[in-house]
Design an enzyme around this catalytic site. Structure first.
Site, PDB file in Angstrom:
ATOM      1  N   ASN A 182      -6.989  73.389 -71.669  1.00 34.23           N
ATOM      2  CA  ASN A 182      -8.143  72.702 -72.253  1.00 34.23           C
ATOM      3  C   ASN A 182      -7.711  71.819 -73.430  1.00 34.23           C
ATOM      4  OD1 ASN A 182      -7.680  74.399 -74.424  1.00 34.23           O
ATOM      5  ND2 ASN A 182      -9.328  75.818 -73.901  1.00 34.23           N
ATOM      6  N   GLN A 199     -12.338  66.206 -54.552  1.00 35.06           N
ATOM      7  CA  GLN A 199     -11.992  65.928 -55.949  1.00 35.06           C
ATOM      8  C   GLN A 199     -13.176  66.140 -56.855  1.00 35.06           C
ATOM      9  OE1 GLN A 199      -9.006  65.299 -57.432  1.00 35.06           O
ATOM     10  NE2 GLN A 199      -8.390  65.889 -55.379  1.00 35.06           N
ATOM     11  N   HIS A 240     -13.945  69.461 -58.552  1.00 35.54           N
ATOM     12  CA  HIS A 240     -13.068  70.003 -59.592  1.00 35.54           C
ATOM     13  C   HIS A 240     -13.744  70.042 -60.950  1.00 35.54           C
ATOM     14  CE1 HIS A 240      -9.077  70.962 -58.207  1.00 35.54           C
ATOM     15  NE2 HIS A 240      -9.016  69.878 -57.467  1.00 35.54           N
ATOM     16  N   GLU A 294      -4.220  58.879 -59.045  1.00 40.03           N
ATOM     17  CA  GLU A 294      -3.459  60.131 -58.987  1.00 40.03           C
ATOM     18  C   GLU A 294      -3.204  60.495 -57.517  1.00 40.03           C
ATOM     19  OE1 GLU A 294      -5.751  63.482 -60.256  1.00 40.03           O
ATOM     20  OE2 GLU A 294      -4.012  64.806 -60.410  1.00 40.03           O
ATOM     21  N   HIS A 295      -4.280  60.542 -56.720  1.00 37.47           N
ATOM     22  CA  HIS A 295      -4.173  60.823 -55.285  1.00 37.47           C
ATOM     23  C   HIS A 295      -4.665  59.606 -54.506  1.00 37.47           C
ATOM     24  CE1 HIS A 295      -5.181  64.798 -57.174  1.00 37.47           C
ATOM     25  NE2 HIS A 295      -4.130  65.176 -56.471  1.00 37.47           N
ATOM     26  N   ASP A 327      -2.736  69.791 -52.307  1.00 36.00           N
ATOM     27  CA  ASP A 327      -3.049  70.682 -53.425  1.00 36.00           C
ATOM     28  C   ASP A 327      -2.407  72.050 -53.251  1.00 36.00           C
ATOM     29  OD1 ASP A 327      -4.560  68.926 -54.884  1.00 36.00           O
ATOM     30  OD2 ASP A 327      -6.434  69.454 -53.894  1.00 36.00           O
ATOM     31  N   GLU A 372      27.853  44.269 -86.293  1.00 37.85           N
ATOM     32  CA  GLU A 372      26.745  45.104 -86.762  1.00 37.85           C
ATOM     33  C   GLU A 372      27.067  45.731 -88.127  1.00 37.85           C
ATOM     34  OE1 GLU A 372      25.646  47.835 -83.646  1.00 37.85           O
ATOM     35  OE2 GLU A 372      24.916  46.227 -82.343  1.00 37.85           O
ATOM     36  N   HIS A 387      32.919  52.493 -87.200  1.00 36.74           N
ATOM     37  CA  HIS A 387      32.897  52.403 -85.740  1.00 36.74           C
ATOM     38  C   HIS A 387      34.109  51.606 -85.243  1.00 36.74           C
ATOM     39  CE1 HIS A 387      28.773  53.788 -86.168  1.00 36.74           C
ATOM     40  NE2 HIS A 387      28.599  53.793 -84.861  1.00 36.74           N
TER      41      HIS A 387
END
Lengths: 434, 434
Positions: free
Chosen positions: A214, A259, A262, A327-328, A361, A415, A420
């Site tokens: 949640n 869907q 849900h 999504e699907h 699913d 740089e 380095h």
């Protein structure tokens, strides 16, 4: 009634943008509460987790009873009837087989300078999986999260699942057992996420946390990101069905409802090149809604966020689908095989009328944890990739260093990173002297 | 003096934990300011971006001059001398060759039920790359971010790079040009991140934002995550060198300094099985610090966060290394090839004394954008994977549905998702009737 759009209408573009922009989720701002909970768990560990569990789940636990014992797991699993057990086992086997193919290969090669380069994949050591409690406590989600982790080679996989008032879903425990989960804790909410991320005396910290939850869980995952890895923050579920008129309207209607049931915030959209077919599907949805068990959820979802979009041809359907980045995506057309190759942005595609999305699913094999809210534009569903990471490898030889070292030194200089350059120069000087 | 630890000391574990837990970064809490900036850019678009650029970068722009013109890019690039240009081109070619090997394969197969399953990879459509301005404006970072995006197949790649007081780094523009960047905007800060994420009249929105930045940029990336994809939030750089006594202390010293010179918060650690060698390296560091151009940065980094850890053997070195999960790991031992296979958590490994880490910063081929702050436990360096995403594919046949559909229906029922079950049942009934 759902939204009816037609690309031939003058105001289609505005209507389509409005449809895409609809705010379906009212995320309460729980961030301050969650920050306090996390700080409390970091400071007081188990004691904080137990107090918060007593408060939110009305459940008195001790450090000893926080974790399900093997005996409890056995006795809960024994309550599952044989048919459910067989279905879970078939699903687990198919999900495992699919995800085993996802393991990427290591690489190691020599280039023309004699430098050897490559990479190695390795699994995350410990992962935590959040499983919601109560009504939305889905055993299928346990399989979909836990199996990729175990296929990846995660050594230690812990589940947290709240059991409000002590109510346990035996199928969740059985799914965890089948998937090879190592530890199961009956805690939930932001406190469970904090315990996984920072550890307590009872719960060792993990490196990665996945799983749905949640608003509190989502906010907690966002907050602990960086300390541990997280998967996506999922929004309400969506389906887009592209269907021509050679479909049974009842099939497409029930697919849209699968869907819608849900969540009131779920979104089901049909795109078709036949307006009459679109109306027939909408009528079939209304008819099925009369008797559907979850009509109190599916009805508002369909009426508020559902849509039928009529297009002039399937090329247009593809373009709209990519703007939606669903999504699907179910493609129920005669040329579904061909049409799917033209889609760029979708979490999962279900090809042809014999492939209802619900197969994905539960049992198809691919993961059902998929990018929502247009995030398929830039992200993928859950996979073994979420539980492994890559170490890049380089090995120079003197010849390789002579060939490419001077350029590195040059770039370091540009740089203004002197050390380095000097780290390369020290080796080059030795070689040039030798 | 850096920290000296020895695993034989009684208090080693406490000292090691303290070393790992040191708070190296003081992230100012800029979240509220950043939230306001993002809201302002969302509301007022270009106008907000221009005002904020005038305020923070002391640069008056118009929508027309916000973007570098082709002519400006050409004229800036012409200022770069031939040697720098050749070095950049060699680096780009090597980075491109390495990243081209990262492209994963699509898959599509039939299982024993006749179901076809698989996945397809596709590129993100549009990406934005943040390039810091001023002193830390590194052309190498442009190559490391832009080349993977272009190798992945990103259609549109936009760079934002602030130019405080109008100062431009020609090497950054040349690197962008070599990498195939499509658009370059002279804006920065949270306002640039917001413009990329939400779009303005002048800047079309992108799907993914990568690249390093200051606290404001990091907070902005965190905030727009979800609306767009982001790469990691990088912390200060780190190197761990595992070296035996058969090394030149001067080489190891300069390798440690090559991280220390990045940032006062950088951390350089040496693990060795020879205490005398450890002392020799520390002495060499002090010596080199006397003359190093960036000693005012490297000195505090080494003294505050640097460490020499003496272990009893190299197996112990491997175990400690995995607890550190270093961003960069240099292995300078005679059995470096073998030792590296035992490492599980590291962003990049540099194998053998001929492979100074700086090679990887510029020219080796692997990416230099790597997981910091122990996040190599769960994440990887930047790669083409950051610019592609996977769509999973399923296609059932009637036979496949008969074989696995009933289990899906059963699981749907167990989760009280009736329409899920009915969407499968509708097809099964047709088949059973036929």
């Amino acid at each position: 009634m759902p939204h009816f759009l037609n690309t031939l209408d003058d105001n289609f573009e505005a209507e389509f943008i409005a449809l895409m922009g609809m705010k379906r989720e009212d995320s309460p701002d729980v961030d301050a509460v969650v920050a306090d909970i996390i700080a409390d768990v970091r400071a007081r560990g188990d004691a904080a987790v137990l107090e918060l569990t007593a408060k939110f789940d009305r459940l008195e636990l001790t450090p000893e009873t926080m974790r399900f014992s093997d005996a409890e797991i056995e006795s809960e699993c024994a309550k599952v009837d044989d048919e459910d057990r067989a279905a879970l086992e078939m699903a687990a086997a198919r999900i495992r087989a699919y995800h085993e193919r996802q393991m990427p290969a290591d690489a190691w090669w020599e280039d023309e300078t004699g430098a050897a380069l490559g990479w190695r994949w390795s699994a995350v050591s410990a992962a935590g999986l959040y499983v919601p409690g109560g009504l939305a406590s889905y055993p299928s989600s346990v399989l979909m999260n836990a199996i990729p982790a175990k296929v990846a080679g995660v050594d230690r996989l812990a589940i947290v699942v709240p059991t409000p008032d002590g109510v346990v879903n035996p199928l969740v425990l059985l799914a965890a057992k089948i998937a090879g989960v190592d530890e199961i804790y009956r805690i939930g909410g932001a406190q469970a996420v904090a315990a996984l991320a920072y550890g307590t005396d009872t719960i060792a910290p993990v490196d990665k946390i996945t799983g749905p939850g949640n608003a509190f869980v989502a906010a907690a995952k966002r907050r602990v990101f960086g300390k541990v890895g997280i998967d996506m923050i999922a929004g309400p579920s969506e389906i887009l069905v592209i269907a021509d008129k050679d479909n049974d309207p009842d099939w497409i209607a029930v697919d849209l409802l699968s869907q819608a049931e849900h969540d009131e915030s779920a979104q089901s959209i049909l795109i078709t090149d036949d307006a009459d077919f679109g109306r027939a599907v909408a009528a079939a949805v209304e008819k099925q809604l009369e008797t559907l068990e979850r009509r109190a959820i599916a009805g508002p979802s369909w009426r508020d966020f559902g849509a039928v979009i009529v297009v002039k041809d399937m090329e247009e359907a593809v373009r709209l689908s990519d703007r939606i980045a669903p999504e699907h995506l179910e493609i129920c057309t005669n040329d579904a095989e061909d049409l799917q190759t033209k889609i760029r942005h979708a979490g999962a595609i279900f090809i042809g009328s014999w492939t209802p999305e619900a197969i994905g699913d539960y049992i198809g094999g691919p993961n059902h944890v998929l990018p929502t809210a247009r995030s398929a534009r830039f992200s993928s569903g859950l996979s073994v990739m979420d539980f492994i990471k890559r170490t890049t490898l380089s090995r120079m030889t003197p010849d390789a260093l002579l060939a490419i070292g001077p350029s590195a030194e040059r770039l370091a200089k540009s740089e203004s990173l002197e050390a380095h350059g000097l780290s390369v120069r020290a080796r080059l000087d030795r070689l040039n002297k030798g």
